[in-house]
Write a protein that holds these residues in place. Structure first.
Motif, PDB file in Angstrom:
ATOM      1  N   MET A   1      -3.180  -2.701  -2.787  1.00  0.00           N
ATOM      2  CA  MET A   1      -3.355  -4.122  -3.039  1.00  0.00           C
ATOM      3  C   MET A   1      -4.167  -4.787  -1.928  1.00  0.00           C
ATOM      4  SD  MET A   1      -2.740  -6.205  -5.518  1.00  0.00           S
ATOM      5  CE  MET A   1      -1.759  -5.080  -6.477  1.00  0.00           C
ATOM      6  N   ASN A   2      -4.079  -4.209  -0.716  1.00  0.00           N
ATOM      7  CA  ASN A   2      -4.816  -4.790   0.409  1.00  0.00           C
ATOM      8  C   ASN A   2      -6.312  -4.900   0.140  1.00  0.00           C
ATOM      9  OD1 ASN A   2      -2.567  -5.220   1.954  1.00  0.00           O
ATOM     10  ND2 ASN A   2      -2.889  -3.466   3.283  1.00  0.00           N
ATOM     11  N   VAL A  53      -2.511 -11.351  -7.153  1.00  0.00           N
ATOM     12  CA  VAL A  53      -2.872 -10.414  -6.083  1.00  0.00           C
ATOM     13  C   VAL A  53      -2.144 -10.785  -4.796  1.00  0.00           C
ATOM     14  CG1 VAL A  53      -4.788  -9.712  -4.576  1.00  0.00           C
ATOM     15  CG2 VAL A  53      -5.084  -9.691  -7.063  1.00  0.00           C
ATOM     16  N   ALA A  56       1.597  -9.917  -5.256  1.00  0.00           N
ATOM     17  CA  ALA A  56       1.797  -8.470  -5.278  1.00  0.00           C
ATOM     18  C   ALA A  56       1.516  -7.838  -3.921  1.00  0.00           C
ATOM     19  CB  ALA A  56       0.907  -7.836  -6.348  1.00  0.00           C
ATOM     20  N   GLY A  57       0.564  -8.389  -3.182  1.00  0.00           N
ATOM     21  CA  GLY A  57       0.210  -7.827  -1.889  1.00  0.00           C
ATOM     22  C   GLY A  57       0.954  -8.426  -0.715  1.00  0.00           C
TER      23      GLY A  57
END
Length: 123
Positions: A1-2, A53, A56-57
C-alpha cells in the motif's frame, strides 16, 4: 500500500508544483472543463480512492491516526461533492478559479507540503 500512497503524494507534489510554476496551465484546463461531468466524477472518484488508500495504508505509515483521519475526510469530501450536484460543483470550480493569484499560490504550496508529507510518511 505504501507505493500507492507514495504515488498519490508524488502526483500531488507534481500538480501543485505546476500550480506554482505555471498556474495558467492548470486553471485554463479547469476552466475549459468546469461544466464537464467527467471533472465532477473525477473529483469524487479520486477523493474516494485517495481516502481508501490512506485508510488501508495507515498501519504501514509513520502517522497511523493522521492517515485514518485524512482518509475519512477525503471520503467525506467525495460524498459532499457527489451530493452537491453538478451545478453547485461548477459554481465551486468557478469560485476557485476567481481566487487571487496569492491564494492560488498558497494552494500550490500547501499541496506540495501535503504531498511531501504523504511521501515522507511512507518512506
Amino acid at each position: 500500500m505504501n507505493y500507492l500512497v507514495f504515488l498519490f503524494g508524488s502526483l500531488i507534489v507534481l500538480s501543485s508544483a505546476v500550480v506554482l510554476i505555471k498556474p495558467v496551465a492548470i486553471f485554463n484546463l479547469l476552466k475549459k472543463h468546469a461544466s464537464s461531468i467527467w471533472l465532477h466524477l473525477s473529483a469524487v472518484v479520486v477523493r474516494i480512492v485517495l481516502g481508501a488508500v490512506l485508510i488501508a495504508g495507515a498501519s504501514e505509515s509513520k502517522f497511523t491516526v493522521v492517515f485514518q483521519v485524512l482518509g475519512w475526510l477525503s471520503i467525506l469530501a467525495a460524498l459532499m461533492l457527489a451530493v452537491i450536484g453538478r451545478v453547485r460543483f461548477q459554481n465551486l470550480i468557478n469560485w476557485a478559479l476567481e481566487l487571487t493569484p496569492l491564494f492560488k499560490s498558497l494552494a500550490g504550496l500547501l499541496g506540495i507540503l501535503f504531498g511531501g508529507f504523504l511521501i515522507y510518511s511512507v518512506l
